[in-house]
Design a protein around this motif. Structure first.
Motif, PDB file in Angstrom:
ATOM      1  N   GLU A  33       1.324 -25.449 -10.226  1.00 42.21           N
ATOM      2  CA  GLU A  33       0.603 -26.184 -11.265  1.00 42.21           C
ATOM      3  C   GLU A  33      -0.754 -25.554 -11.536  1.00 42.21           C
ATOM      4  O   GLU A  33      -1.186 -25.461 -12.699  1.00 42.21           O
ATOM      5  N   ILE A  34      -1.433 -25.114 -10.495  1.00 38.62           N
ATOM      6  CA  ILE A  34      -2.716 -24.428 -10.668  1.00 38.62           C
ATOM      7  C   ILE A  34      -2.514 -23.151 -11.492  1.00 38.62           C
ATOM      8  O   ILE A  34      -3.320 -22.844 -12.375  1.00 38.62           O
ATOM      9  N   ALA A  35      -1.445 -22.432 -11.229  1.00 35.88           N
ATOM     10  CA  ALA A  35      -1.164 -21.205 -11.992  1.00 35.88           C
ATOM     11  C   ALA A  35      -1.051 -21.502 -13.482  1.00 35.88           C
ATOM     12  O   ALA A  35      -1.588 -20.763 -14.315  1.00 35.88           O
ATOM     13  N   ARG A  36      -0.379 -22.574 -13.826  1.00 40.19           N
ATOM     14  CA  ARG A  36      -0.250 -22.946 -15.240  1.00 40.19           C
ATOM     15  C   ARG A  36      -1.604 -23.349 -15.825  1.00 40.19           C
ATOM     16  O   ARG A  36      -1.959 -22.957 -16.933  1.00 40.19           O
ATOM     17  N   LEU A  37      -2.355 -24.166 -15.082  1.00 35.25           N
ATOM     18  CA  LEU A  37      -3.660 -24.614 -15.578  1.00 35.25           C
ATOM     19  C   LEU A  37      -4.617 -23.451 -15.812  1.00 35.25           C
ATOM     20  O   LEU A  37      -5.408 -23.475 -16.767  1.00 35.25           O
ATOM     21  N   LEU A  38      -4.554 -22.429 -14.963  1.00 34.76           N
ATOM     22  CA  LEU A  38      -5.418 -21.262 -15.150  1.00 34.76           C
ATOM     23  C   LEU A  38      -5.122 -20.532 -16.452  1.00 34.76           C
ATOM     24  O   LEU A  38      -5.959 -19.794 -16.966  1.00 34.76           O
ATOM     25  N   ASP A  46       7.624 -25.856 -18.561  1.00 31.74           N
ATOM     26  CA  ASP A  46       8.697 -24.988 -18.089  1.00 31.74           C
ATOM     27  C   ASP A  46       8.424 -23.580 -18.613  1.00 31.74           C
ATOM     28  O   ASP A  46       8.471 -23.340 -19.821  1.00 31.74           O
ATOM     29  N   ILE A  47       8.123 -22.658 -17.703  1.00 33.63           N
ATOM     30  CA  ILE A  47       7.739 -21.304 -18.122  1.00 33.63           C
ATOM     31  C   ILE A  47       8.719 -20.236 -17.658  1.00 33.63           C
ATOM     32  O   ILE A  47       8.551 -19.074 -17.984  1.00 33.63           O
ATOM     33  N   GLY A  48       9.704 -20.595 -16.889  1.00 27.93           N
ATOM     34  CA  GLY A  48      10.666 -19.623 -16.395  1.00 27.93           C
ATOM     35  C   GLY A  48      10.158 -18.932 -15.132  1.00 27.93           C
ATOM     36  O   GLY A  48       8.958 -18.760 -14.933  1.00 27.93           O
ATOM     37  N   GLN A  49      11.089 -18.521 -14.296  1.00 28.78           N
ATOM     38  CA  GLN A  49      10.748 -17.951 -12.992  1.00 28.78           C
ATOM     39  C   GLN A  49       9.972 -16.644 -13.102  1.00 28.78           C
ATOM     40  O   GLN A  49       9.028 -16.416 -12.347  1.00 28.78           O
TER      41      GLN A  49
END
Length: 88
Positions: A33-38, A46-49
């Motif tokens: 979740e932190i990766a997405r927020l950054l 949903d961003i895919g693996q």
């Protein structure tokens, strides 16, 4: 192998959020979740693996760099990741 800067059209400052700017102080977040927020994405998007793996390359060093400003919660289950939040 290093690449010359002039091969790129634009260069940007390497400026990251602080934990207090990025995270709600009353919530805990997984590193995913932190990766997405950054990246200014919704934490549940949903961003895919493949994309998630790239974003983790940014998020893991961010968590380590800001470790003094974060708290960690153990996973509740064996199949759950750990959680991070702002140290208040």
């Amino acid at each position: 192998m290093p690449v010359p800067k002039d091969e790129f059209d634009s260069l940007y400052p390497c400026d990251f959020y602080t934990p207090a700017e990025l995270l709600d102080e009353d919530k805990l977040y997984t590193v995913y979740e932190i990766a997405r927020l950054l990246q200014d994405l919704d934490p549940d998007e949903d961003i895919g693996q493949d994309v998630e793996n790239v974003l983790l390359d940014w998020a893991i060093p961010w968590v380590m760099f800001h470790s003094d400003d974060l708290v960690v919660a153990e996973p509740r289950d064996d199949d759950e990741p750990g959680f991070y939040g702002v140290d208040t």
